[in-house]
Design a protein around this motif. Sequence first.
Motif, PDB file in Angstrom:
ATOM      1  N   UNK A 216       0.823  -1.197   0.000  1.00  0.00           N
ATOM      2  CA  UNK A 216       0.000   0.000   0.000  1.00  0.00           C
ATOM      3  C   UNK A 216       0.859   1.250   0.000  1.00  0.00           C
ATOM      4  N   UNK A 217       0.394   2.292  -0.702  1.00  0.00           N
ATOM      5  CA  UNK A 217       1.153   3.532  -0.804  1.00  0.00           C
ATOM      6  C   UNK A 217       1.061   4.325   0.495  1.00  0.00           C
ATOM      7  N   UNK A 218       2.184   4.784   1.032  1.00  0.00           N
ATOM      8  CA  UNK A 218       2.145   5.619   2.237  1.00  0.00           C
ATOM      9  C   UNK A 218       1.329   6.885   1.999  1.00  0.00           C
ATOM     10  N   UNK A 219       0.558   7.289   2.999  1.00  0.00           N
ATOM     11  CA  UNK A 219      -0.261   8.494   2.852  1.00  0.00           C
ATOM     12  C   UNK A 219       0.605   9.742   2.778  1.00  0.00           C
ATOM     13  N   UNK A 220       1.792   9.684   3.368  1.00  0.00           N
ATOM     14  CA  UNK A 220       2.713  10.825   3.357  1.00  0.00           C
ATOM     15  C   UNK A 220       4.098  10.321   2.977  1.00  0.00           C
ATOM     16  N   UNK A 221       4.425  10.292   1.677  1.00  0.00           N
ATOM     17  CA  UNK A 221       5.732   9.776   1.256  1.00  0.00           C
ATOM     18  C   UNK A 221       6.906  10.482   1.923  1.00  0.00           C
TER      19      UNK A 221
ATOM     20  N   UNK B 298       7.090  11.830   4.942  1.00  0.00           N
ATOM     21  CA  UNK B 298       7.245  11.338   6.306  1.00  0.00           C
ATOM     22  C   UNK B 298       7.795   9.915   6.304  1.00  0.00           C
ATOM     23  N   UNK B 299       7.333   9.109   5.352  1.00  0.00           N
ATOM     24  CA  UNK B 299       7.817   7.722   5.275  1.00  0.00           C
ATOM     25  C   UNK B 299       9.319   7.685   5.002  1.00  0.00           C
ATOM     26  N   UNK B 300       9.791   8.563   4.120  1.00  0.00           N
ATOM     27  CA  UNK B 300      11.192   8.527   3.707  1.00  0.00           C
ATOM     28  C   UNK B 300      12.129   9.250   4.679  1.00  0.00           C
ATOM     29  N   UNK B 301      11.574  10.050   5.581  1.00  0.00           N
ATOM     30  CA  UNK B 301      12.411  10.871   6.467  1.00  0.00           C
ATOM     31  C   UNK B 301      13.531  10.089   7.160  1.00  0.00           C
TER      32      UNK B 301
ATOM     33  N   UNK C 207      12.746  15.859  -0.235  1.00  0.00           N
ATOM     34  CA  UNK C 207      11.966  15.302  -1.344  1.00  0.00           C
ATOM     35  C   UNK C 207      12.289  16.034  -2.638  1.00  0.00           C
ATOM     36  N   UNK C 208      12.532  17.338  -2.553  1.00  0.00           N
ATOM     37  CA  UNK C 208      12.901  18.095  -3.754  1.00  0.00           C
ATOM     38  C   UNK C 208      14.205  17.571  -4.349  1.00  0.00           C
TER      39      UNK C 208
END
Length: 291
Positions: A172-177, A179-182, A200-201
């Motif tokens: 499932x795709x994270x609701x906040x990419x 925050x997931x990648x932090x 993210x940028x």
Amino acid sequence: MKKFLRIAGYTAGTALLLLALVFFVAWRSPKYYRTSGTHGAYPIVAFKDYSGEHPRPYVIGTPAVTVFGAAHTRDPKDSQLLLIDARWKALRPTVALVEGRLGFLLPGIMDPVRNLGEGGHVKALASADGIPVYNWDLDKETLAQGLSKRFPPAQVALAQVLNPYFGQLRFGKPSDPAAFLAPFFERARYVGMQDSLKTIADIDRLWQRYFSGTDWRNVSDEHALPGYLAEMMAAGNDLRNQQLVAAVKELTAKGERVFVLCGSSHAFCVAPSFSPTTALLPTAARDLADR
């Protein structure tokens, strides 16, 4: 005032008791199993030659080793769990190796499989039997340094940061990419990219350099990764599979019986290093589980 202090004391005591309970009872990620020295190249199927055409699960058995190659799952009712139980009982392992870091879990409150996947089930079996559990994989820094011998630092850093996201998408795709990648941006420092890959940028900028017109937010490792990422995954899997075999060989040389849990592709690729081997077809494995 005394009543307030008494209530505050009870509250603080209860909080400390709960913290102690979490500290002593909660599961933590197993440590990486680090082999004691250098080793030669073991016979494996190179991942670039891996076709995916094999039974799932793919199980290798020797008198001292079971390598259970699972289809990754977070379903507590998955039939593979019964097969894991059967192979565990047959081997009576003295040490278990799992794929990945697993993570925090409160047994009895959180379901091991739903939260940690099939590795959580093996961790539960090991805890019940009182045997140690290690992560057979390479730590991310060692893997990144190994890959940097073949790929530019920017490519390695981008893959290291995004790989957890690619793996999550199958569930499932994270609701906040963002925050997931932090927690994963720190991996960029493994190849000296910590000042260039922090946001993210930065990911978007690097991604468009290599994969113009596509969006990393929709990429799952359940399918072939695009461009150089597929070649890097193959190279990384070869390094990881060599580590898996080295860990098992070292442990069995010490007299241990080793239960290994990994993805089915890993099991298939390391099979040439284990002889004699038995790859169980799903029907045969179910027969074993019914005994």
